[in-house]
Design an enzyme around this catalytic site. Sequence first.
Site, PDB file in Angstrom:
ATOM      1  N   LYS A  53       0.838  -1.200   0.000  1.00 39.40           N
ATOM      2  CA  LYS A  53       0.000   0.000   0.000  1.00 39.40           C
ATOM      3  C   LYS A  53       0.873   1.250   0.000  1.00 39.40           C
ATOM      4  CE  LYS A  53      -3.909  -2.266   2.237  1.00 39.40           C
ATOM      5  NZ  LYS A  53      -4.568  -2.679   3.473  1.00 39.40           N
ATOM      6  N   GLN A  97      -5.198  -1.771   9.622  1.00 39.32           N
ATOM      7  CA  GLN A  97      -5.043  -3.083   8.980  1.00 39.32           C
ATOM      8  C   GLN A  97      -5.648  -4.178   9.858  1.00 39.32           C
ATOM      9  OE1 GLN A  97      -3.834  -3.508   5.865  1.00 39.32           O
ATOM     10  NE2 GLN A  97      -4.176  -5.705   5.982  1.00 39.32           N
ATOM     11  N   ASP A 120     -11.492   2.734   4.115  1.00 40.68           N
ATOM     12  CA  ASP A 120     -11.890   1.329   3.972  1.00 40.68           C
ATOM     13  C   ASP A 120     -13.407   1.199   3.891  1.00 40.68           C
ATOM     14  OD1 ASP A 120      -9.969  -0.700   3.795  1.00 40.68           O
ATOM     15  OD2 ASP A 120      -9.457  -0.571   5.922  1.00 40.68           O
TER      16      ASP A 120
END
Length: 285
Positions: A53, A97, A120
Amino acid sequence: MSAKIIDGNALAREIRSEWKSHADLLIERGMQPGLAVIIVGSNPASSIYVRNKARACDEVGIHSEVHSFPENASQDEVIARIRELNIDARIHGILVQLPLPNHFESSEVISVISVEKDVDGFHLYNVGALVTGNTVFPPCTPFGVIKMLEKNNIAIEGCHAVIVGRSNIVGKPMALMLLERGATITICTSKTRDLAEHTRRADILVVAIGRPRMITSSMVKPGAVVIDVGINRMPDGSLAGDVDFESVKEVAGHLTPVPGGVGPMTISMLLCNTIAAAERALARI
Ligand code: GUN
């Protein structure tokens, strides 16, 4: 017949270059998009995702920072960092995460992320927005799948989509996004009886169950679009999807490979969501 293999790497590159021009424009206006990634512990797969990422952010001109915490960090410590990032003007996207270590309550942690920075799309507000068709941040993996379908001119409206897997990250948002586009939806789980009965009726089959090569050719309707979200590390170190690629490619109309399918798309969609968050932040000034 052999399926058309959808090249996720090529498509992900194309999307990144489209969105780089958005990032360039923001930078010209003095606002470089910024993403903060929080990682707790040292799960090897998570560490690789986070590294990828950060690299992808560099490529398109997004400022990125990784906030690493040890496995034994407290939930309060992580929440305190999120609160700092919520008011940091250089940061437009915050991603925690997953999975978090067992002593964390993931939903409590995610609920602290500012809804405007929840790239997200996992905050309950953004989940509600998705459910009601007012999506702000489409969750990255299903968003990537939708892009793959669109870019291959695969019609969604009126088709029967079967999703194998009911996770909050993939299965559930995938079902909602296909439903919103007019598909009829079946969601299967690891407990579904006669799974093949369902999968064989799919025009679009999305598999995210985490079981290597579970979907074989006899479970697929000839000509179906098969999207493999699984990524499983095999004993010999190689990677395998949830779909038995070699047999299914002889039956399906379209098929995504693993690796090089959905994975790179997920990262590109995260970049899109981060840049879109920065654009909305600029519009609010
Ligand atoms: N772990 C596996 N996939 C994802 C994802 O899309 N977002 C986050 N935050 N964690 C993940």
